[in-house]
Scaffold this active site. Structure first.
Site, PDB file in Angstrom:
ATOM      1  N   HIS A  81       0.688  -0.843   0.015  1.00 59.91           N
ATOM      2  CA  HIS A  81      -0.128  -0.079   0.199  1.00 59.91           C
ATOM      3  C   HIS A  81       0.839   1.142   0.019  1.00 59.91           C
ATOM      4  O   HIS A  81       2.016   1.268   1.058  1.00 59.91           O
ATOM      5  CB  HIS A  81      -0.799  -0.025   1.289  1.00 59.91           C
ATOM      6  CG  HIS A  81      -1.794  -0.869   1.338  1.00 59.91           C
ATOM      7  ND1 HIS A  81      -2.957  -0.882   2.098  1.00 59.91           N
ATOM      8  CD2 HIS A  81      -2.013  -2.003   0.459  1.00 59.91           C
ATOM      9  CE1 HIS A  81      -3.913  -2.135   1.968  1.00 59.91           C
ATOM     10  NE2 HIS A  81      -3.282  -2.841   0.751  1.00 59.91           N
TER      11      HIS A  81
ATOM     12  N   TYR B 178      -8.576   4.581   8.417  1.00 58.06           N
ATOM     13  CA  TYR B 178      -9.131   4.990   9.850  1.00 58.06           C
ATOM     14  C   TYR B 178     -10.051   6.109  10.111  1.00 58.06           C
ATOM     15  O   TYR B 178     -10.114   7.599   9.487  1.00 58.06           O
ATOM     16  CB  TYR B 178      -7.785   6.019  10.361  1.00 58.06           C
ATOM     17  CG  TYR B 178      -6.651   4.345  10.775  1.00 58.06           C
ATOM     18  CD1 TYR B 178      -5.887   4.530   9.522  1.00 58.06           C
ATOM     19  CD2 TYR B 178      -6.374   3.627  11.357  1.00 58.06           C
ATOM     20  CE1 TYR B 178      -4.493   3.271   9.401  1.00 58.06           C
ATOM     21  CE2 TYR B 178      -5.103   3.177  11.299  1.00 58.06           C
ATOM     22  CZ  TYR B 178      -4.205   2.845  11.049  1.00 58.06           C
ATOM     23  OH  TYR B 178      -3.319   2.000  11.032  1.00 58.06           O
TER      24      TYR B 178
ATOM     25  N   PRO C  95      -2.964  -0.565  19.159  1.00 58.63           N
ATOM     26  CA  PRO C  95      -2.396  -0.912  17.608  1.00 58.63           C
ATOM     27  C   PRO C  95      -3.151   0.125  17.048  1.00 58.63           C
ATOM     28  O   PRO C  95      -2.825  -0.058  15.867  1.00 58.63           O
ATOM     29  CB  PRO C  95      -4.457  -1.933  17.166  1.00 58.63           C
ATOM     30  CG  PRO C  95      -4.202  -1.665  18.940  1.00 58.63           C
ATOM     31  CD  PRO C  95      -3.836  -1.052  20.036  1.00 58.63           C
TER      32      PRO C  95
ATOM     33  N   LYS D 197       1.822  -0.549  15.081  1.00 57.34           N
ATOM     34  CA  LYS D 197       3.706  -0.829  15.223  1.00 57.34           C
ATOM     35  C   LYS D 197       4.115  -1.949  16.124  1.00 57.34           C
ATOM     36  O   LYS D 197       4.748  -2.249  16.300  1.00 57.34           O
ATOM     37  CB  LYS D 197       3.851   0.493  16.205  1.00 57.34           C
ATOM     38  CG  LYS D 197       3.853   1.894  15.568  1.00 57.34           C
ATOM     39  CD  LYS D 197       5.420   1.803  14.368  1.00 57.34           C
ATOM     40  CE  LYS D 197       5.012   2.794  13.036  1.00 57.34           C
ATOM     41  NZ  LYS D 197       4.411   2.563  12.282  1.00 57.34           N
TER      42      LYS D 197
ATOM     43  N   TYR E 163       4.357   6.426  10.481  1.00 55.44           N
ATOM     44  CA  TYR E 163       3.436   4.889   9.594  1.00 55.44           C
ATOM     45  C   TYR E 163       4.584   4.026   8.859  1.00 55.44           C
ATOM     46  O   TYR E 163       4.191   2.641   9.279  1.00 55.44           O
ATOM     47  CB  TYR E 163       2.288   5.786   8.960  1.00 55.44           C
ATOM     48  CG  TYR E 163       1.257   4.556   8.631  1.00 55.44           C
ATOM     49  CD1 TYR E 163       0.306   4.524   9.380  1.00 55.44           C
ATOM     50  CD2 TYR E 163       1.432   3.648   8.118  1.00 55.44           C
ATOM     51  CE1 TYR E 163      -1.183   3.474   9.874  1.00 55.44           C
ATOM     52  CE2 TYR E 163       0.194   2.571   7.835  1.00 55.44           C
ATOM     53  CZ  TYR E 163      -0.411   2.677   9.181  1.00 55.44           C
ATOM     54  OH  TYR E 163      -2.104   1.691   8.951  1.00 55.44           O
TER      55      TYR E 163
END
Ligand code: FAD
Ligand code: DHB
Length: 397
Positions: free
Chosen positions: A75, A202, A294, A298, A386
């Site tokens: 992604h 998200y 979560p 990570k 990220y």
């Protein structure tokens, strides 16, 4: 009672223990892995899904990236959704990197297969009961098939997760804990329905956080924020879909399709760091030493980063007797762990509703999300965390 002698005794066959055993094998260092559960159990335990680019590179460089390359979903961005609109964070454009969606249990399967292929020792349904003498000649006392056995080793790697027994074996005055508990949990599902989007979504919503992820072009992985003491029995499938659909709705008519749910679970949210991560010849790795909520994806990635640091130290020790790298293990790991903690705490705070929040708090969430998605500087900061901050040690392999 059998006594097995090895160089590194490893408690736990999660990502940390298995990756460590694999890298040590490549360097000609012997180890024995103990796992309290059965092989089918650990190979089907549903958990993480997002691998940083550095984690994927490490798996590939150590010779087990074949299936990730074929089956992993690469992604180049994620969507943040709020106020009924989606905003894409483009990792490729902002930081030139990507992440890979590949289930944790598939990483575990690949590492176990490698271990067995090399015919190296890994004992399932073998529970470590006690670790001793880790200041001098470490021993692991374990139970298997009704008998008690022992592993005598030069070093002991506690890779036994947050609820393991290695961390509690350290005397109270020698270890310090830093902790945050969050007043909510995640209800996670796996469903047989194609993912509603090619990338993760998200979502912040007044009703709470939700996340759309995936495992394959046919399987969706979804999460929604729920009460900390939630009883899964209160969440029949229809209620889960209805709640997800409300939270993910957009002004332009996004429709989340439902499908058969075949796995459900509730995950508590916690930030936790133990300091130091080493005690004589006992080293703690992964969730045994630190836990993140979560939201930033990570945990597994931080576990694998610890493995990288300790492998470097052990290789140096067995090559030259030099303990310098091993002595710096805690310092090297924690610097990066605290950055992961900060990012996970920040993502969690920005995207969840805290009990008792009012209109002011709601507008602060929206303002922060608006800023993060409209400022290139702020988007870049999210993106570089990220996809994974660089390992501060130069590449080992
Ligand atoms: P574990 O995976 O917990 O492994 C520890 C092992 O030790 C277990 O197999 C256990 O059975 C064994 N063990 C324990 N005690 C003993 C004993 N006495 N004797 C022998 N064996 C023992 N992380 C990410 O990076 N990305 C994500 O997207 C992500 N999403 C997540 C989503 C959810 C819902 C959850 C719950 C976690 C998520 N994580 C994520 C976190 C990630 O799953 C963990 O950080 C990771 O499992 C840590 O690996 P570990 O090897 O340190 O510990
Ligand atoms: C997944 C889990 C996470 O914690 C996350 O932040 C993103 C994706 C997953 O399981 O796919």
């Amino acid at each position: 009672m059998a006594i097995i002698r090895t160089q590194v005794g490893i408690v736990g066959a999660g990502p940390a223990g298995l990756m460590l055993a694999h890298l040590l094998h490549l360097q000609g260092i012997e180890s024995v892995v103990l796992e309290s559960h059965s092989r089918p159990y650990v190979e089907s335990r549903v958990r993480a899904g997002v691998l940083e680019q550095g984690t994927v590179d490490m798996l590939r460089e150590s010779g087990i990236g074949g299936r990730i390359e074929r089956e992993g979903l690469q992604h180049h961005g994620v969507e943040l959704r709020f106020g009924g609109e989606g905003h894409r964070i483009d990792f490729q454009d902002l930081v030139g990197k990507s992440i890979t969606v590949y289930a944790q249990q598939e990483v575990v399967k690949d590492l176990i297969a490698a271990r067995l292929r090399y015919d190296e020792p890994i004992f399932f349904e073998a529970e470590a009961m006690r670790v001793s003498d880790f200041e001098s000649r470490p021993r692991i006392h374990y139970a298997q098939d009704g008998s008690e056995n022992e592993i005598a080793c030069d070093f002991l790697a506690g890779c036994d997760g947050f609820h393991g027994m290695c961390r509690p074996a350290v005397a109270a005055g020698q270890i310090k804990f830093y902790e945050r508990q969050y007043p909510f949990a995640w209800l996670g599902i796996l469903a047989r329905v194609p993912p509603a989007s090619d990338e993760l979504i998200y979502t912040y919503h007044e009703r709470g956080f939700s996340l759309m992820s995936m495992r394959s072009p046919e399987i969706s992985r979804l999460y929604l924020q729920c009460a900390v003491d939630e009883d899964i029995a209160n969440w029949p499938d229809e209620r889960i879909w209805e709640e997800l659909q409300m939270r993910m709705a957009t002004h332009d008519g996004f429709a989340l399709k439902d499908g058969p749910i075949f796995q459900k679970g509730i995950t508590p949210m916690r930030s936790f760091v133990a300091e130091p991560m080493q005690f004589g010849k006992l080293f703690l790795l992964g969730d045994a030493a630190h836990i993140v909520p979560p939201t930033g994806a990570k945990g597994l990635n931080l576990a694998v980063a610890d493995v990288r640091v300790i492998t470097r130290g052990l290789v140096e020790f067995y090559k030259s007797g030099n303990r310098e790298e091993l002595e710096r293990y805690t310092e090297r790991c924690l610097r990066r762990v605290w950055r992961g903690q900060r990012f996970s705490w920040w993502m969690t705070s920005m995207l969840h509703r805290f009990p008792g929040e009012d209109g002011f708090s709601h507008h602060i969430h929206l303002a922060e999300l608006g800023y993060v998605t409209s400022s290139r500087a702020a988007s870049t900061s999210l993106a570089e965390n990220y996809v994974g901050l660089p390992f501060d040690t130069p590449g080992l392999f």
